[in-house]
Design an enzyme around this catalytic site. Structure first.
Site, PDB file in Angstrom:
ATOM      1  N   THR A 175     -28.305 -63.182 -18.998  1.00 48.70           N
ATOM      2  CA  THR A 175     -27.027 -63.892 -18.977  1.00 48.70           C
ATOM      3  C   THR A 175     -26.473 -63.896 -17.559  1.00 48.70           C
ATOM      4  O   THR A 175     -26.647 -62.930 -16.829  1.00 48.70           O
ATOM      5  CB  THR A 175     -26.084 -63.146 -19.927  1.00 48.70           C
ATOM      6  OG1 THR A 175     -26.554 -63.357 -21.241  1.00 48.70           O
ATOM      7  CG2 THR A 175     -24.657 -63.594 -19.819  1.00 48.70           C
ATOM      8  N   ARG A 203     -26.444 -67.987 -34.469  1.00 49.96           N
ATOM      9  CA  ARG A 203     -25.811 -66.744 -33.993  1.00 49.96           C
ATOM     10  C   ARG A 203     -24.974 -67.012 -32.732  1.00 49.96           C
ATOM     11  O   ARG A 203     -25.395 -67.696 -31.818  1.00 49.96           O
ATOM     12  CB  ARG A 203     -26.892 -65.715 -33.685  1.00 49.96           C
ATOM     13  CG  ARG A 203     -26.372 -64.386 -33.110  1.00 49.96           C
ATOM     14  CD  ARG A 203     -26.435 -64.359 -31.591  1.00 49.96           C
ATOM     15  NE  ARG A 203     -26.133 -63.037 -31.051  1.00 49.96           N
ATOM     16  CZ  ARG A 203     -26.022 -62.782 -29.749  1.00 49.96           C
ATOM     17  NH1 ARG A 203     -26.176 -63.746 -28.866  1.00 49.96           N
ATOM     18  NH2 ARG A 203     -25.741 -61.578 -29.327  1.00 49.96           N
ATOM     19  N   VAL A 204     -23.784 -66.477 -32.706  1.00 45.84           N
ATOM     20  CA  VAL A 204     -22.909 -66.619 -31.535  1.00 45.84           C
ATOM     21  C   VAL A 204     -22.679 -65.236 -30.940  1.00 45.84           C
ATOM     22  O   VAL A 204     -22.318 -64.303 -31.658  1.00 45.84           O
ATOM     23  CB  VAL A 204     -21.559 -67.259 -31.920  1.00 45.84           C
ATOM     24  CG1 VAL A 204     -20.671 -67.394 -30.686  1.00 45.84           C
ATOM     25  CG2 VAL A 204     -21.780 -68.618 -32.569  1.00 45.84           C
ATOM     26  N   GLY A 205     -22.899 -65.108 -29.652  1.00 47.46           N
ATOM     27  CA  GLY A 205     -22.693 -63.820 -28.977  1.00 47.46           C
ATOM     28  C   GLY A 205     -21.314 -63.730 -28.347  1.00 47.46           C
ATOM     29  O   GLY A 205     -20.404 -64.503 -28.662  1.00 47.46           O
ATOM     30  N   ASP A 206     -21.181 -62.776 -27.445  1.00 48.49           N
ATOM     31  CA  ASP A 206     -19.887 -62.549 -26.794  1.00 48.49           C
ATOM     32  C   ASP A 206     -19.609 -63.528 -25.652  1.00 48.49           C
ATOM     33  O   ASP A 206     -18.453 -63.804 -25.328  1.00 48.49           O
ATOM     34  CB  ASP A 206     -19.841 -61.127 -26.214  1.00 48.49           C
ATOM     35  CG  ASP A 206     -20.933 -60.918 -25.160  1.00 48.49           C
ATOM     36  OD1 ASP A 206     -22.097 -61.268 -25.436  1.00 48.49           O
ATOM     37  OD2 ASP A 206     -20.625 -60.416 -24.064  1.00 48.49           O
ATOM     38  N   THR A 226     -22.107 -58.854 -19.662  1.00 49.52           N
ATOM     39  CA  THR A 226     -23.489 -59.059 -20.103  1.00 49.52           C
ATOM     40  C   THR A 226     -23.952 -57.823 -20.864  1.00 49.52           C
ATOM     41  O   THR A 226     -23.633 -56.704 -20.491  1.00 49.52           O
ATOM     42  CB  THR A 226     -24.441 -59.316 -18.926  1.00 49.52           C
ATOM     43  OG1 THR A 226     -25.795 -59.301 -19.423  1.00 49.52           O
ATOM     44  CG2 THR A 226     -24.318 -58.290 -17.817  1.00 49.52           C
ATOM     45  N   GLY A 227     -24.714 -58.052 -21.936  1.00 44.12           N
ATOM     46  CA  GLY A 227     -25.211 -56.918 -22.717  1.00 44.12           C
ATOM     47  C   GLY A 227     -25.367 -57.306 -24.163  1.00 44.12           C
ATOM     48  O   GLY A 227     -25.409 -58.499 -24.503  1.00 44.12           O
ATOM     49  N   GLY A 229     -24.411 -58.458 -27.222  1.00 49.03           N
ATOM     50  CA  GLY A 229     -23.211 -59.232 -27.526  1.00 49.03           C
ATOM     51  C   GLY A 229     -22.423 -58.779 -28.735  1.00 49.03           C
ATOM     52  O   GLY A 229     -21.184 -58.798 -28.722  1.00 49.03           O
TER      53      GLY A 229
END
Ligand code: ASP
Length: 309
Positions: A175, A203-206, A226-227, A229
């Site tokens: 990211t 899927r939705v991340g942070d 970043t990481g 999510g």
């Protein structure tokens, strides 16, 4: 003299010195440095923090080395679904897109959501329709294909597992994001990603979530994360840094470190963030082995780093 500064990241993860060839390491450093110096030039010429973070992220999205734009990871169905968000600390305006496909620079689409709609966040088909209405080119999936990421996906596609593209040996990392303080004293943050390898369809991340992966407020700080999510969402990480500064009076460094090294770790999350405040302070903590990161300030500080200092 007015201070101005920029910091960028290209993902955090299991970056162990010795697992990477010196050529590869050089390629990452060169890519980070190029994005950094181009964005810094814009800053130096009076560009706004919003313009500068968008420019830095566009450059990183165009590099196949990072998991954003070109080089995005594969979903469980073998496609690329990208997420991005941007926030202006001077007025708390923000734009975000999620699960989009075929867009070369998702961060610009996120900015356009902010500029040209009454909304903050557009998803999937609606975001794509909006992109088409602005005449965005829809690229063939082959543009986003990267063989190493394809191999990463093949190795876990038949499992229920999903992973940071950071977490396998010899992998390419992630990211991307940028934060900046401009000459007018405003700050902004931007984040863009292909998400996690083998993530579920939808899927939705942070990264596209304001408050989780991205946040900016002139009162406190601008943050790009970043990481893993799911943990960044649960920890509302980017906003948490801001809240600790605003309500507890912590410094930028103290707040970011408390969130990454204590609160996030406590719930099992790994990753890092970059952040700036209106005084030109920069912090880049991570609780993983490494994080691709770089910063440059009007006071002559310039750093491009991968591993722990
Ligand atoms: N935070 C991103 C996500 O969960 C992944 C990353 O930082 O590489 O989608």
């Amino acid at each position: 003299m007015k201070k101005y500064t920029i910091a960028i990241h290209g993902g955090a993860g299991t970056l162990v010195k010795g697992n990477m060839t010196s050529e590869k390491e050089k390629a990452y450093r060169d890519s980070l440095e190029l994005a950094l110096t181009n964005a810094y030039a814009l800053l130096e010429n009076g560009g706004s923090a919003m313009e500068v973070v968008e420019e830095a992220v566009v450059q990183l999205e165009n590099s196949p080395l990072f998991n954003a734009g070109k080089g995005s990871v594969f979903t469980s169905t073998g496609t690329h679904e990208m997420d991005a968000s941007i926030m202006d600390g001077s007025n708390l305006k923000a734009g975000a897109v999620t699960t989009i496909t075929g867009i070369k620079n998702p961060i610009s689409l996120a900015k356009d959501v902010m500029l040209h709609t009454e909304h903050v966040f557009l998803a999937g088909g609606g975001a794509m329709e909006f992109a088409k209405s602005l005449n965005y080119e829809i690229l063939d999936p082959s543009y986003f294909h990267d063989d190493l990421r394809y191999q990463q996906w093949l190795s876990i596609r038949d499992t229920d597992g999903f992973q940071l593209d950071h977490s396998t040996r010899d992998s390419k990392f992630g990211t991307v994001g940028a934060v900046a303080l401009d000459q007018a004293g405003n700050i902004a943050a931007a984040t863009s990603t292909g998400g996690m390898t083998n993530k579920r369809y939808g899927r939705v991340g942070d990264s596209p979530m304001i408050g989780a992966g991205t946040y900016a407020n002139n009162l406190t700080c601008a943050v790009s994360c970043t990481g893993s999510g799911e943990y960044f969402i649960r920890g509302v990480v980017a906003y948490e840094v801001s809240a600790l500064m605003e309500f507890k009076g912590l410094s930028l460094d103290e707040a970011a470190s408390e969130v990454i090294n204590q609160r996030l770790l406590k719930i099992g999350g790994d990753g890092g963030l970059i952040a700036v405040d209106v005084h030109g302070n920069v912090t880049m903590p991570f609780n993983t082995e490494g994080m691709y990161r770089a910063m440059m300030t009007s006071e002559g500080v310039k750093k491009v780093s991968i591993y722990k200092d």
